[in-house]
Design a protein around this motif. Structure first.
Motif, PDB file in Angstrom:
ATOM      1  N   ALA A 214       0.830  -1.204   0.000  1.00  6.13           N
ATOM      2  CA  ALA A 214       0.000   0.000   0.000  1.00  6.13           C
ATOM      3  C   ALA A 214       0.866   1.256   0.000  1.00  6.13           C
ATOM      4  O   ALA A 214       0.582   2.231  -0.718  1.00  6.13           O
ATOM      5  N   TYR A 215       1.932   1.225   0.793  1.00  3.23           N
ATOM      6  CA  TYR A 215       2.819   2.388   0.870  1.00  3.23           C
ATOM      7  C   TYR A 215       3.511   2.639  -0.470  1.00  3.23           C
ATOM      8  O   TYR A 215       3.598   3.773  -0.943  1.00  3.23           O
ATOM      9  N   LEU A 216       3.987   1.568  -1.094  1.00  6.54           N
ATOM     10  CA  LEU A 216       4.668   1.716  -2.380  1.00  6.54           C
ATOM     11  C   LEU A 216       3.709   2.135  -3.489  1.00  6.54           C
ATOM     12  O   LEU A 216       4.089   2.875  -4.406  1.00  6.54           O
ATOM     13  N   LEU A 217       2.448   1.693  -3.408  1.00 10.41           N
ATOM     14  CA  LEU A 217       1.460   2.111  -4.407  1.00 10.41           C
ATOM     15  C   LEU A 217       1.195   3.611  -4.324  1.00 10.41           C
ATOM     16  O   LEU A 217       1.075   4.292  -5.355  1.00 10.41           O
ATOM     17  N   VAL A 218       1.086   4.132  -3.104  1.00 13.70           N
ATOM     18  CA  VAL A 218       0.899   5.574  -2.945  1.00 13.70           C
ATOM     19  C   VAL A 218       2.120   6.320  -3.491  1.00 13.70           C
ATOM     20  O   VAL A 218       1.989   7.354  -4.161  1.00 13.70           O
ATOM     21  N   ALA A 219       3.306   5.782  -3.210  1.00 11.45           N
ATOM     22  CA  ALA A 219       4.528   6.402  -3.724  1.00 11.45           C
ATOM     23  C   ALA A 219       4.536   6.412  -5.253  1.00 11.45           C
ATOM     24  O   ALA A 219       4.919   7.412  -5.885  1.00 11.45           O
ATOM     25  N   LEU A 220       4.117   5.298  -5.868  1.00 13.99           N
ATOM     26  CA  LEU A 220       4.056   5.235  -7.335  1.00 13.99           C
ATOM     27  C   LEU A 220       3.051   6.240  -7.883  1.00 13.99           C
ATOM     28  O   LEU A 220       3.272   6.844  -8.946  1.00 13.99           O
ATOM     29  N   TYR A 221       1.947   6.420  -7.166  1.00 14.63           N
ATOM     30  CA  TYR A 221       0.938   7.410  -7.575  1.00 14.63           C
ATOM     31  C   TYR A 221       1.542   8.812  -7.560  1.00 14.63           C
ATOM     32  O   TYR A 221       1.370   9.593  -8.507  1.00 14.63           O
ATOM     33  N   VAL A 222       2.278   9.127  -6.494  1.00  7.84           N
ATOM     34  CA  VAL A 222       2.927  10.443  -6.381  1.00  7.84           C
ATOM     35  C   VAL A 222       3.960  10.621  -7.490  1.00  7.84           C
ATOM     36  O   VAL A 222       4.052  11.688  -8.112  1.00  7.84           O
ATOM     37  N   ILE A 223       4.743   9.570  -7.735  1.00  6.70           N
ATOM     38  CA  ILE A 223       5.762   9.645  -8.793  1.00  6.70           C
ATOM     39  C   ILE A 223       5.111   9.853 -10.156  1.00  6.70           C
ATOM     40  O   ILE A 223       5.585  10.648 -10.977  1.00  6.70           O
ATOM     41  N   ALA A 224       3.988   9.150 -10.398  1.00  4.69           N
ATOM     42  CA  ALA A 224       3.290   9.291 -11.677  1.00  4.69           C
ATOM     43  C   ALA A 224       2.780  10.720 -11.874  1.00  4.69           C
ATOM     44  O   ALA A 224       2.825  11.268 -12.980  1.00  4.69           O
ATOM     45  N   LEU A 225       2.311  11.337 -10.783  1.00  9.21           N
ATOM     46  CA  LEU A 225       1.812  12.711 -10.865  1.00  9.21           C
ATOM     47  C   LEU A 225       2.930  13.700 -11.164  1.00  9.21           C
ATOM     48  O   LEU A 225       2.695  14.764 -11.745  1.00  9.21           O
ATOM     49  N   ASN A 226       4.143  13.356 -10.741  1.00  4.83           N
ATOM     50  CA  ASN A 226       5.285  14.268 -10.898  1.00  4.83           C
ATOM     51  C   ASN A 226       6.380  13.658 -11.775  1.00  4.83           C
ATOM     52  O   ASN A 226       7.564  13.926 -11.573  1.00  4.83           O
ATOM     53  N   LEU A 227       5.974  12.847 -12.738  1.00  5.24           N
ATOM     54  CA  LEU A 227       6.921  12.052 -13.507  1.00  5.24           C
ATOM     55  C   LEU A 227       7.993  12.913 -14.192  1.00  5.24           C
ATOM     56  O   LEU A 227       9.174  12.525 -14.238  1.00  5.24           O
ATOM     57  N   SER A 228       7.623  14.058 -14.687  1.00  2.00           N
ATOM     58  CA  SER A 228       8.586  14.899 -15.401  1.00  2.00           C
ATOM     59  C   SER A 228       9.689  15.429 -14.479  1.00  2.00           C
ATOM     60  O   SER A 228      10.766  15.794 -14.947  1.00  2.00           O
ATOM     61  N   THR A 302      15.461  -0.623   2.124  1.00  5.14           N
ATOM     62  CA  THR A 302      16.129   0.645   1.808  1.00  5.14           C
ATOM     63  C   THR A 302      15.923   1.088   0.366  1.00  5.14           C
ATOM     64  O   THR A 302      15.534   2.225   0.106  1.00  5.14           O
ATOM     65  N   LEU A 303      16.202   0.190  -0.574  1.00  2.89           N
ATOM     66  CA  LEU A 303      16.140   0.586  -1.980  1.00  2.89           C
ATOM     67  C   LEU A 303      14.716   0.839  -2.455  1.00  2.89           C
ATOM     68  O   LEU A 303      14.492   1.596  -3.409  1.00  2.89           O
ATOM     69  N   LEU A 304      13.731   0.227  -1.801  1.00  4.18           N
ATOM     70  CA  LEU A 304      12.337   0.446  -2.195  1.00  4.18           C
ATOM     71  C   LEU A 304      11.613   1.390  -1.238  1.00  4.18           C
ATOM     72  O   LEU A 304      11.189   2.481  -1.617  1.00  4.18           O
ATOM     73  N   ILE A 305      11.480   0.994   0.036  1.00  5.14           N
ATOM     74  CA  ILE A 305      10.615   1.753   0.943  1.00  5.14           C
ATOM     75  C   ILE A 305      11.245   3.078   1.367  1.00  5.14           C
ATOM     76  O   ILE A 305      10.582   4.121   1.353  1.00  5.14           O
ATOM     77  N   CYS A 306      12.510   3.079   1.754  1.00  5.95           N
ATOM     78  CA  CYS A 306      13.171   4.339   2.115  1.00  5.95           C
ATOM     79  C   CYS A 306      13.252   5.283   0.920  1.00  5.95           C
ATOM     80  O   CYS A 306      13.054   6.499   1.051  1.00  5.95           O
ATOM     81  N   THR A 307      13.516   4.736  -0.255  1.00  6.86           N
ATOM     82  CA  THR A 307      13.568   5.565  -1.462  1.00  6.86           C
ATOM     83  C   THR A 307      12.202   6.170  -1.763  1.00  6.86           C
ATOM     84  O   THR A 307      12.101   7.331  -2.186  1.00  6.86           O
ATOM     85  N   ALA A 308      11.145   5.388  -1.536  1.00  3.75           N
ATOM     86  CA  ALA A 308       9.789   5.899  -1.758  1.00  3.75           C
ATOM     87  C   ALA A 308       9.524   7.116  -0.875  1.00  3.75           C
ATOM     88  O   ALA A 308       8.991   8.133  -1.341  1.00  3.75           O
ATOM     89  N   THR A 309       9.909   7.025   0.407  1.00  2.00           N
ATOM     90  CA  THR A 309       9.728   8.165   1.315  1.00  2.00           C
ATOM     91  C   THR A 309      10.520   9.369   0.842  1.00  2.00           C
ATOM     92  O   THR A 309      10.017  10.501   0.811  1.00  2.00           O
ATOM     93  N   ALA A 310      11.776   9.149   0.467  1.00  2.00           N
ATOM     94  CA  ALA A 310      12.634  10.244   0.023  1.00  2.00           C
ATOM     95  C   ALA A 310      12.068  10.943  -1.206  1.00  2.00           C
ATOM     96  O   ALA A 310      12.038  12.186  -1.280  1.00  2.00           O
TER      97      ALA A 310
END
Length: 488
Positions: A214-228, A302-310
């Motif tokens: 769930a946390y990574l999905l929200v992160a992917l949503y945020v990344i998709a919104l700011n992809l550029s 670290t490479l997935l969850i911590c990076t998502a937060t960052a």
């Protein structure tokens, strides 16, 4: 007492571990031939293979989820925000580097834990650093010191710290009283931990994938919104890491804070995750197999969850807007930018799941330590569970700063003992690794104690021979014509 604790923390975390954990990670990365890069697909396969049955073991996936339950905690939310505040975006780059070399350390310690596992009086598999220290290095006294430090740190004090984080988040987001949060949390945790390691593993198997997913999905949503903007953020992280971009703390601050937070988050080399790695029945049935599972845990943490937060924080644009903003408030503010008022509630709920699973995951480590100290009977475990739950209630409404400093000192001691042990046993780790990949070219690897006469008197031969014969019997059965059975 505070002076002594502060001195120990300065020694352990200012000198020994900040360099020692990194150096050991580099050492195993080199000595194992960069296996975490060359054989990463095998790491994934060892988790996805169908579990082998064992009357006293858990599956590799359950072991991964239980170790992630402990690894993935408030550090993935608050710790990353603190690293960014103190070291700038470049700190994230050094967190990545620590995780990549830490995967080799995590592999080494969990491989050894598997090799030296035993069965307790109830048939449950047990093991961890205390066991390979006592058996592999013939130093039971060091195993006892390690176990006591582990029980104090993971079994008791960290419960209070995690409960404090949950209580703060629930009060801030929903107005819940801290004491009430502590009591509810203790009841929920008690239902799980009084069921023993297998029930904890089943709970982790269900909750952790949901929590992390769930946390990574929200992160992917945020990344998709700011992809550029994502390429520019990654460029900023790399540039800041080498002082090419002006940032808080400069290159030294980025490196120091990134390394510290990375080590705290992924726990590679601490000697914690090997306690649950030993409880698993690996597939392939070889110690290296479970080592790879736990190395994958460092990657996910670290490479997935911590990076998502960052990324969510850096993409929000709130960094530097308020110099006082750090930790959980920084993460919550960033999320509010991306998803509105729901951001504060989402982070509060994420903290609840991250910290709650850490409580039950940490307990499993302490239970193994109790078994090593010959206190793993019903009375001993009942006392441990009760004290752990009391610490949850206490930590929910009390300041835990002094106690947390004590936990740091105890964890520093256990990590130092563990690093020395795995270095002294590194030759055995190399031999196991070569054996695994040599066999994998022709067949499914199986550990054969006969190939390791140097440890024959130190390991539980019954555990390994039982599975070796089972695999051999299956192979013989499969090679016979249809309708023909071997005599039993």
């Amino acid at each position: 007492m505070n002076t002594v604790i502060d001195f120990l923390n300065t020694v352990f975390w200012g000198y020994i571990l900040i360099y020692g954990l990194l150096a050991v990670g580099i050492y195993f990365t080199l000595r194992l031939g960069f296996m975490q890069f060359r054989h990463f697909p095998e790491f994934i396969r060892t988790v996805l293979k169908a579990p082998q049955s064992d009357r006293g073991g858990i599956s590799p996936f359950q072991a991964l989820c239980t170790s992630l339950a402990s690894r993935v905690g408030t550090g993935n939310l608050a710790g990353v925000a603190v690293a960014l505040s103190l070291g700038g975006p470049g700190a994230i780059f050094w967190m990545w580097m620590v995780a990549l070399v830490g995967m080799a350390t995590a592999y080494a310690e969990s491989t050894l834990a598997q090799l030296y596992k035993v069965r307790d009086d109830n048939g449950q598999l047990r093991g961890g650093p205390a066991f390979y220290i006592a058996r592999g290095l013939n130093a039971p006294w060091a195993g006892a010191v390690f176990s006591i430090a582990l029980i104090l740190t993971f079994g008791l004090i960290f419960n209070a710290v995690q409960a404090n984080s949950i209580a703060d988040a629930m009060q801030g987001a929903f107005g819940m009283p801290k004491l009430g949060t502590g009591v509810i949390l203790a009841i929920l945790a008690g239902v799980v931990i009084f069921g023993g390691i297998k029930k904890i593993a089943r709970c982790a198997e269900l909750v952790v994938p949901f929590m992390a997913g769930a946390y990574l999905l929200v992160a992917l949503y945020v990344i998709a919104l700011n992809l550029s903007e994502v390429p520019a953020v990654f460029a900023l992280i790399v540039k800041s890491a080498f002082g090419l971009e002006q940032a808080a703390g400069g290159i030294a601050g980025a490196m120091l804070n990134g390394i510290k937070r990375g080590l705290f988050s992924n726990e590679a080399g601490m000697g914690s995750a090997p306690n649950i790695a030993a409880v698993a029945t690996p597939n392939p049935h070889h110690p290296s197999s479970q080592g790879m599972v736990q190395a994958l845990g460092v990657f996910i943490d670290t490479l997935l969850i911590c990076t998502a937060t960052a990324l969510m924080i850096l993409l929000s644009g709130v960094m530097g807007a308020d110099p006082e903003l750090s930790g959980i408030p920084l993460t919550q503010t960033a999320m509010s930018v991306h998803i509105g008022a729901a951001g504060q509630y989402f982070i509060a709920i994420a903290i609840f799941f991250f910290a709650f699973t850490s409580i039950i995951g940490n307990y499993t480590y302490a239970e193994n330590a109790m078994v090593f100290l010959k206190l793993g009977n019903r009375a001993g475990l009942t006392v441990l569970r009760s004290l752990g739950l009391l610490m949850v209630v206490w930590g929910a409404y009390e300041s835990v700063a002094t106690v947390f400093n004590a936990a740091d000192a105890a964890m520093g001691l256990m990590a130092t003992i563990n690093l020395i042990a795995i270095l002294m046993l590194s030759g055995l780790v190399v031999k196991l690794t070569r054996d695994y990949f040599s066999q994998s070219r022709e067949q499914t690897p199986v550990f054969d104690p006969a190939d390791y006469p140097e440890v024959a008197s130190q390991i539980d031969l019954n555990i390994w021979n039982e599975h070796k014969h089972r695999v051999a019997g299956t192979a013989t059965q499969d090679s016979l014509p249809d309708g023909v059975e071997t005599q039993r």
